[in-house]
Structures are given as structure tokens and as C-alpha cells.
Design an enzyme around this catalytic site. Structure first.
Site, PDB file in Angstrom:
ATOM      1  N   GLU A  34       0.843  -1.205   0.000  1.00 59.15           N
ATOM      2  CA  GLU A  34       0.000   0.000   0.000  1.00 59.15           C
ATOM      3  C   GLU A  34       0.869   1.242   0.000  1.00 59.15           C
ATOM      4  O   GLU A  34       1.629   1.467  -0.917  1.00 59.15           O
ATOM      5  CB  GLU A  34      -0.967  -0.042   1.192  1.00 59.15           C
ATOM      6  CG  GLU A  34      -2.032  -1.119   1.077  1.00 59.15           C
ATOM      7  CD  GLU A  34      -3.079  -1.017   2.163  1.00 59.15           C
ATOM      8  OE1 GLU A  34      -3.433   0.112   2.567  1.00 59.15           O
ATOM      9  OE2 GLU A  34      -3.545  -2.070   2.630  1.00 59.15           O
ATOM     10  N   GLY A  37       4.964   3.730   5.178  1.00 57.79           N
ATOM     11  CA  GLY A  37       4.600   4.173   6.520  1.00 57.79           C
ATOM     12  C   GLY A  37       3.629   3.233   7.200  1.00 57.79           C
ATOM     13  O   GLY A  37       3.431   3.299   8.407  1.00 57.79           O
ATOM     14  N   LYS A  49      -4.107  11.446  15.389  1.00 55.11           N
ATOM     15  CA  LYS A  49      -3.686  12.604  16.187  1.00 55.11           C
ATOM     16  C   LYS A  49      -4.102  13.910  15.504  1.00 55.11           C
ATOM     17  O   LYS A  49      -4.404  14.901  16.184  1.00 55.11           O
ATOM     18  CB  LYS A  49      -2.164  12.590  16.399  1.00 55.11           C
ATOM     19  CG  LYS A  49      -1.644  11.334  17.071  1.00 55.11           C
ATOM     20  CD  LYS A  49      -2.468  10.951  18.293  1.00 55.11           C
ATOM     21  CE  LYS A  49      -2.268   9.508  18.687  1.00 55.11           C
ATOM     22  NZ  LYS A  49      -3.017   8.527  17.895  1.00 55.11           N
ATOM     23  N   SER A 179     -12.752  -0.329  24.884  1.00 58.85           N
ATOM     24  CA  SER A 179     -12.319   0.968  25.426  1.00 58.85           C
ATOM     25  C   SER A 179     -10.809   1.032  25.625  1.00 58.85           C
ATOM     26  O   SER A 179     -10.330   1.671  26.559  1.00 58.85           O
ATOM     27  CB  SER A 179     -13.017   1.244  26.759  1.00 58.85           C
ATOM     28  OG  SER A 179     -12.548   0.355  27.759  1.00 58.85           O
ATOM     29  N   GLY A 180     -10.082   0.367  24.730  1.00 60.88           N
ATOM     30  CA  GLY A 180      -8.641   0.542  24.735  1.00 60.88           C
ATOM     31  C   GLY A 180      -8.297   1.883  24.115  1.00 60.88           C
ATOM     32  O   GLY A 180      -9.150   2.763  23.981  1.00 60.88           O
ATOM     33  N   GLU A 201     -17.876  -1.777  27.227  1.00 62.89           N
ATOM     34  CA  GLU A 201     -16.627  -2.425  27.644  1.00 62.89           C
ATOM     35  C   GLU A 201     -16.933  -3.673  28.472  1.00 62.89           C
ATOM     36  O   GLU A 201     -17.724  -3.620  29.416  1.00 62.89           O
ATOM     37  CB  GLU A 201     -15.771  -1.448  28.445  1.00 62.89           C
ATOM     38  CG  GLU A 201     -14.550  -2.048  29.133  1.00 62.89           C
ATOM     39  CD  GLU A 201     -13.617  -2.779  28.179  1.00 62.89           C
ATOM     40  OE1 GLU A 201     -13.318  -3.961  28.434  1.00 62.89           O
ATOM     41  OE2 GLU A 201     -13.198  -2.168  27.167  1.00 62.89           O
ATOM     42  N   GLY A 268      -9.455  -4.570  19.529  1.00 70.29           N
ATOM     43  CA  GLY A 268      -8.091  -5.039  19.365  1.00 70.29           C
ATOM     44  C   GLY A 268      -7.719  -5.276  17.916  1.00 70.29           C
ATOM     45  O   GLY A 268      -8.434  -4.871  16.996  1.00 70.29           O
ATOM     46  N   ASP A 308       3.877  -6.048  15.395  1.00 70.97           N
ATOM     47  CA  ASP A 308       2.604  -6.614  15.846  1.00 70.97           C
ATOM     48  C   ASP A 308       2.492  -8.112  15.622  1.00 70.97           C
ATOM     49  O   ASP A 308       1.601  -8.754  16.184  1.00 70.97           O
ATOM     50  CB  ASP A 308       1.438  -5.920  15.129  1.00 70.97           C
ATOM     51  CG  ASP A 308       1.329  -4.437  15.471  1.00 70.97           C
ATOM     52  OD1 ASP A 308       2.074  -3.980  16.354  1.00 70.97           O
ATOM     53  OD2 ASP A 308       0.493  -3.745  14.855  1.00 70.97           O
ATOM     54  N   HIS A 441       9.573  25.780  36.886  1.00 77.28           N
ATOM     55  CA  HIS A 441       8.275  26.273  37.358  1.00 77.28           C
ATOM     56  C   HIS A 441       7.857  27.489  36.535  1.00 77.28           C
ATOM     57  O   HIS A 441       8.682  28.366  36.279  1.00 77.28           O
ATOM     58  CB  HIS A 441       8.363  26.666  38.835  1.00 77.28           C
ATOM     59  CG  HIS A 441       7.103  27.278  39.369  1.00 77.28           C
ATOM     60  ND1 HIS A 441       6.005  26.522  39.699  1.00 77.28           N
ATOM     61  CD2 HIS A 441       6.771  28.583  39.604  1.00 77.28           C
ATOM     62  CE1 HIS A 441       5.047  27.336  40.134  1.00 77.28           C
ATOM     63  NE2 HIS A 441       5.494  28.589  40.083  1.00 77.28           N
TER      64      HIS A 441
END
Length: 462
Positions: A34, A37, A49, A179-180, A201, A268, A308, A441
Site C-alpha cells: 500500500e 509508513g 492525532k 475501550s482501549g 466495555e 483489538g 505486531d 516552574h
């Protein structure tokens, strides 16, 4: 053509491994069916994101009055939001093309399949078949959205993450199963855009792999933002025969029917190990994963696997680290196995979640006598000034030897803060060394120092 290394797959494991191999002087090629990346860059980490940033900007506009700014009738253009996300992904993919040219890496387009004798057969889109040889072959084929038997994806009403990123129209309502990280990120995005979102979940808490305090805090934050959260619940079936979906959910109280426009399955991922020649060559797999040693060598000499498709966290930065470790070992460098106990995990919903190491429960179950420190962002000057005081930093230490066992953050921008803990744990830094390291700070990162100080009874601002 003869190569030193052929990498099948150009995701964050494959492309990083290829570039590092080239840097080490190996003649390298990458096979990709494909876009360069892989899923992370084109359909995962990066475009999501971009979507989440659009949602955050829209949230700011809706609450501009809280900052003394007047914005009348703020609206969003859903199509433009999706387009921006795709443009970001496309730009990053072109960046990989540039890096490959810079590092003299050959790109072979098509489906790669492992053959005996460390050969790779590539079938192009037009059906043409070519065969290439290499001294080493690295499998980095990634994963896809997992399908449950009772939650088959049709790509239109019951969808996975890929379709969720490019829906032609914004749904009025959506049920998210799981709900991962994927489920929670899309829940935040669509809820912020105005979609009515329900999360289903199976476990007692959302983001179930996180520390229990983190899970409960995110549950409260989601409910406050209007997301309905159903825990200890399962989707029994989805009826898509009508204009929308009727989702049958089994809860502690009984069965319930939820009507919605779209069901997003976020339960998943499944490793892509089919059709790549593993059985023909004799590569050993177990429970859907390729078996490898500490340096990602399979049982077949010269054949390796990362990401994976092997055991370990299915995270982009893990795949990248595995790829580098693998090719450095191939090149004869003195390398050490990856420490999987010090891998950070991040979820980019709002509030963000970042964690590394053991949860408090896991540490106690492992027999540690623990010191736990916690510092809420409601006591942070920077967080209050930023209007982002939800959440906290939680740290866990071994009371006997001072080992930093784990850290768990929830709040604005905490994904940018967790690396301090990863480095500190890698260097075996003690809690007192963190307390004595002066943090600037006002910053959100001060909360790390304060949480550590709390664990040792020295906290100042709480």
C-alpha cells in the site's frame, strides 16, 4: 537482485529497520503493498492525532469564554477535518519516500511472500510476479482491526478504525465496542464533534490495562463530557437491516437495545501472518504470533520478525525499537535485548493517559511493599492557568530498595511527560534523585517531582 536485507512491510517497524540497516552498510529493499509508513502513519497513529487536534481546537472554541475570549457560534466542517487528517498522513508518507531515497533503499511495490532459500516473491498490482534474494529477510507486516464472530464489519454500519477515520458524513450517534486506546480516542473525537457516543466495555473499567485509579478518572471525565460508559457489558448482536443499527447489549441488569447510526468495533487487532509464506517455509507460530528469540530471529536461519506479529506490546515505538535491535544484531553490533518492562504506553484522548511499568495492583501482587505518591493537577499552577486541571500523576516505588516500579499519568499533555520516567527507570534513578532534580516552574512536569515527594512524605504543594 541480491540484497543484504529485504523487509516486508514499511510500517514503523519496517521502515525504521530498513533505514538503520542502510546506515550500517546493508544493501536494503522494502516490499510494500500500500503506502509507505504502513498502518501507523497512514491509518493509525498520525492521522488519528490530526483528528484529535481538530477536536481539541473545537473544544477550545466552545469554551473560549472560560479564557476571556468571545467566539460566537463556533462550527466545524467535518469534511474539512477529515481532509486535514488525510493530508497530514499523505505528507508523512512522502517524508518516508524522501528518507528511503536519502538512504538508497529500494522500494518494491506489491504483496511480499517468503519463499524457501531466503527468497521473496512479490506480486504487483497488475499480477506480475518477481522474485528477489537476500541474505536476511525481515517480516514486519503489522496487524489489522480484529473482528469478533458476533460483530462482523461491513465497512459501512459496523466499521473498524480505518473507516472511522474517513466517514463521508458525521454520524449523529455511535456505539464503540472496546475501550482501549483506539476506542477511547475515537470516543473523544466523535463526542467533541457532537456525535452521541456510547462505549461498551467487557471489563469492570475502561482502559482496563491501566492502573485502576487512571481508569476510574477517565470514566469520570468521559461521563462529565457526555459520553455514556457501559462497563461489564457485552455486545451480543447488531441488527443492521434498518436505516441504522440496533445493538443488543448484555449488562449486569439484563439486555438492552441501543439504536445508533454507526457501530465502531475497537476490540483489538489481528496480526497479518496469513499469505506471507510462513507455513510453506516452516516458520513456527503460536497463537497467531511468529515465534522469535531476543533478537527477532525465527526458527529459520536468516528470517526475522518484528512488531505486531510477534509477542509484546503492539505499539509503533516498540516495533521501531525491535527493528533497530534486529538489524544491529544482523550487522554484528554488540546489542542488548529490549527491556519490555520499561515500555511507555500512551492514549491520546482528553484527558491524555501515559504510563510505564507496573500498576499498583500488579506491584502488590508481585510481592512488593510499595510507596505510592500522587499529585493532582488541580494543585498545579501551570495546569490551573492552562484550564486543564483534571487528572493527576501517580508513582509507585519499592519501599525496600527504592526501585521505581511504575508511573501512571492522566491529564493534559501527559504523553509528553512520561519519557522522564522511562529514562529515570532505565538509569535506575532513585526517588530522592528525582526530588533533588530541580524541575522548571511553572510546568506540568513539576507534578512528577511532587508525586515522588508525596511517596516519600516530602510533598510541598499539597
Amino acid at each position: 537482485m541480491q540484497y543484504d536485507l529485504i523487509v516486508i512491510g514499511s510500517g514503523p517497524g519496517g521502515y525504521v529497520a530498513a533505514i538503520r540497516a542502510s546506515q550500517l552498510g546493508l544493501k536494503t529493499a522494502v516490499v510494500e503493498k500500500e503506502s509507505l509508513g504502513g498502518v501507523c502513519l497512514n491509518w493509525g497513529c498520525i492521522p488519528t492525532k490530526a483528528l484529535l487536534k481538530s477536536a481539541q481546537v473545537f473544544e477550545y472554541l466552545k469554551h473560549a469564554a472560560d479564557y476571556g475570549i468571545v467566539v460566537n457560534d463556533a462550527k466545524h466542517d467535518f469534511g474539512a477535518v477529515i481532509k486535514r487528517s488525510r493530508d497530514v498522513a499523505d505528507g508523512m508518507s512522502k517524508g518516508i519516500q524522501f528518507l528511503f531515497k536519502k538512504n538508497k533503499i529500494d522500494v518494491i511495490n506489491g504483496n511480499g511472500k517468503l519463499k524457501a532459500g531466503k527468497k521473496v516473491e512479490v506480486t504487483a498490482a497488475d499480477g506480475a510476479v518477481s522474485t528477489y534474494e537476500a541474505k536476511h529477510v525481515l517480516l514486519a507486516t503489522g496487524a489489522r482491526s480484529r473482528e469478533l464472530p458476533n460483530l462482523k464489519q461491513d465497512g459501512k454500519k459496523v466499521i473498524g478504525y480505518r473507516e472511522a477515520m474517513v466517514l463521508p458524513h458525521q454520524p449523529k450517534s455511535m456505539v464503540i465496542v472496546g475501550s482501549g486506546a483506539i476506542g477511547c480516542e475515537f470516543a473523544y473525537f466523535y463526542n467533541s464533534m457532537g456525535t452521541k457516543v456510547t462505549i461498551v466495555e467487557f471489563m469492570p473499567n475502561i482502559v482496563p490495562i491501566e492502573d485502576e485509579d487512571i481508569s476510574k478518572q477517565l470514566g469520570r471525565s468521559f461521563k462529565k463530557s457526555g459520553i455514556e460508559v457501559m462497563t461489564e457489558s457485552t455486545v451480543e448482536s447488531v441488527d443492521t437491516s434498518g436505516s441504522g443499527c440496533k445493538v443488543k447489549v448484555k449488562t449486569k441488569k439484563g439486555e438492552e437495545i441501543i439504536e445508533c447510526d454507526i457501530v465502531l468495533s475497537a476490540v483489538g487487532i489481528s496480526p497479518n501472518i496469513e499469505g506471507i509464506g510462513l507455513e510453506e517455509v516452516g516458520v513456527i507460530t503460536d497463537k497467531g504470533k511468529v515465534m522469535v528469540n531476543d533478537y527477532y530471529q525465527t526458527n529459520i536461519p536468516g528470517v526475522y520478525a518484528i512488531g505486531d506479529i510477534v509477542k509484546g506490546p503492539a505499539l509503533a515505538h516498540v516495533a521501531s525499537a525491535e527493528g533497530i535491535c534486529c538489524v544491529e544484531k544482523i550487522a554484528g553490533l554488540d546489542v542488548h535485548p529490549i527491556n519490555y518492562g520499561n515500555i511507555p504506553g500512551c492514549t491520546y484522548c482528553s484527558p491524555e493517559i501515559a504510563s510505564v511499568g507496573m500498576t499498583e495492583k500488579a506491584a502488590k501482587e508481585a510481592g512488593y511493599d510499595v510507596k505510592v505518591g500522587k499529585f493532582p493537577f488541580s494543585a498545579s499552577g501551570k495546569a490551573k492557568a492552562s484550564g486543564a486541571s483534571d487528572g493527576f500523576v501517580k508513582v509507585i516505588f519499592d519501599a525496600k530498595y527504592g526501585e521505581w516500579l511504575g508511573a501512571h499519568f492522566i491529564g493534559a499533555n501527559v504523553t509528553e511527560m512520561i519519557a522522564e520516567v522511562v529514562v529515570a527507570r532505565n538509569l535506575e534513578t532513585t526517588g530522592h534523585e528525582i526530588i533533588k532534580s530541580i524541575h522548571p516552574h511553572p510546568t506540568m512536569s513539576e507534578a512528577v517531582m511532587e508525586a515522588v515527594a508525596d511517596a516519600y512524605g516530602e510533598v510541598i504543594h499539597m
